[in-house]
Write a protein that holds these residues in place. Structure first.
Motif, short mmCIF file in Angstrom:
data_model
loop_
_atom_site.label_atom_id
_atom_site.label_comp_id
_atom_site.label_asym_id
_atom_site.label_seq_id
_atom_site.Cartn_x
_atom_site.Cartn_y
_atom_site.Cartn_z
N GLU A 1 0.75 -1.23 -0.04
CA GLU A 1 0.07 0.00 -0.07
C GLU A 1 0.90 1.18 -0.20
O GLU A 1 0.41 2.15 -0.78
CB GLU A 1 -1.05 0.12 1.46
CG GLU A 1 -2.15 -1.17 0.99
CD GLU A 1 -2.89 -1.36 2.40
OE1 GLU A 1 -2.48 -0.48 3.43
OE2 GLU A 1 -3.72 -2.20 2.62
N GLN A 2 1.95 1.12 0.88
CA GLN A 2 2.69 2.58 0.81
C GLN A 2 3.56 2.69 -0.49
O GLN A 2 3.62 3.79 -0.92
CB GLN A 2 3.85 2.24 1.97
CG GLN A 2 3.25 2.52 3.43
CD GLN A 2 2.51 3.94 3.70
OE1 GLN A 2 1.40 4.06 3.56
NE2 GLN A 2 3.41 4.82 3.59
N ASP A 3 4.00 1.38 -1.18
CA ASP A 3 4.66 1.62 -2.44
C ASP A 3 3.82 2.14 -3.36
O ASP A 3 4.12 3.20 -4.36
CB ASP A 3 5.06 0.19 -2.87
CG ASP A 3 6.26 -0.38 -2.17
OD1 ASP A 3 6.89 0.47 -1.53
OD2 ASP A 3 6.51 -1.53 -2.47
N ALA A 4 2.36 1.72 -3.44
CA ALA A 4 1.32 2.35 -4.09
C ALA A 4 1.12 3.63 -4.05
O ALA A 4 1.08 4.57 -4.88
CB ALA A 4 0.09 1.72 -4.14
N LYS A 5 1.12 4.20 -3.02
CA LYS A 5 0.94 5.53 -2.46
C LYS A 5 2.20 6.39 -3.18
O LYS A 5 2.16 7.46 -3.57
CB LYS A 5 0.96 6.00 -0.99
CG LYS A 5 -0.31 5.60 -0.38
CD LYS A 5 -0.22 6.25 1.03
CE LYS A 5 -1.35 5.60 2.22
NZ LYS A 5 -0.99 5.96 3.48
N GLY A 6 3.27 5.86 -2.86
CA GLY A 6 4.65 6.57 -3.24
C GLY A 6 4.40 6.76 -4.81
O GLY A 6 4.81 7.76 -5.41
#
Length: 118
Positions: free
Chosen positions: A24-29
């Motif tokens: 999820e954090q990768d997608a946000k980034g």
């Protein structure tokens, strides 16, 4: 012990949650910066400064959660106290009714005794 094929349930749950959060954090980034951390230039980012900022946010989030839990504990203790007080009042009311019944019985028996003595 080799956990490659079978991991304890809680351990697997922690790993699954962590993996999901990383994804999820990768997608946000990617949505925010248009690239992954691997693509980011070391000259463009102060990684330690960013880590420190994240650590500060973490401390704030943890403190907020601690306060939330303290409020919930206080609420539960207050509710428990209120429930206990209510139970005591109900028991006292029941006892008062029993006392009144016993008083009426004593009065009745005394009257019968006094009537029989005449």
């Amino acid at each position: 012990m080799n956990f490659e094929h079978h991991r304890p349930q809680i351990s697997q749950s922690v790993i699954d949650t962590f993996t999901r959060l990383v994804d999820e954090q990768d997608a946000k980034g990617i949505a925010k910066y248009g690239m992954t951390i691997d693509d980011a230039s070391d000259e463009q980012y102060e990684w330690l400064r960013m880590a420190l900022e994240e650590a500060v946010d973490l401390a704030k989030y943890q403190n907020k959660e601690i306060e939330k839990l303290r409020k919930e504990i206080h609420r539960l203790r207050t509710d428990k106290s209120r429930i206990f007080t209510q139970k005591v009042l109900e028991e006292n009311l029941d006892l008062s009714k029993e006392v009144e019944t016993l008083k009426a019985m004593i009065t009745y028996l005394e009257a019968r005794l006094n009537h029989g003595a005449k």
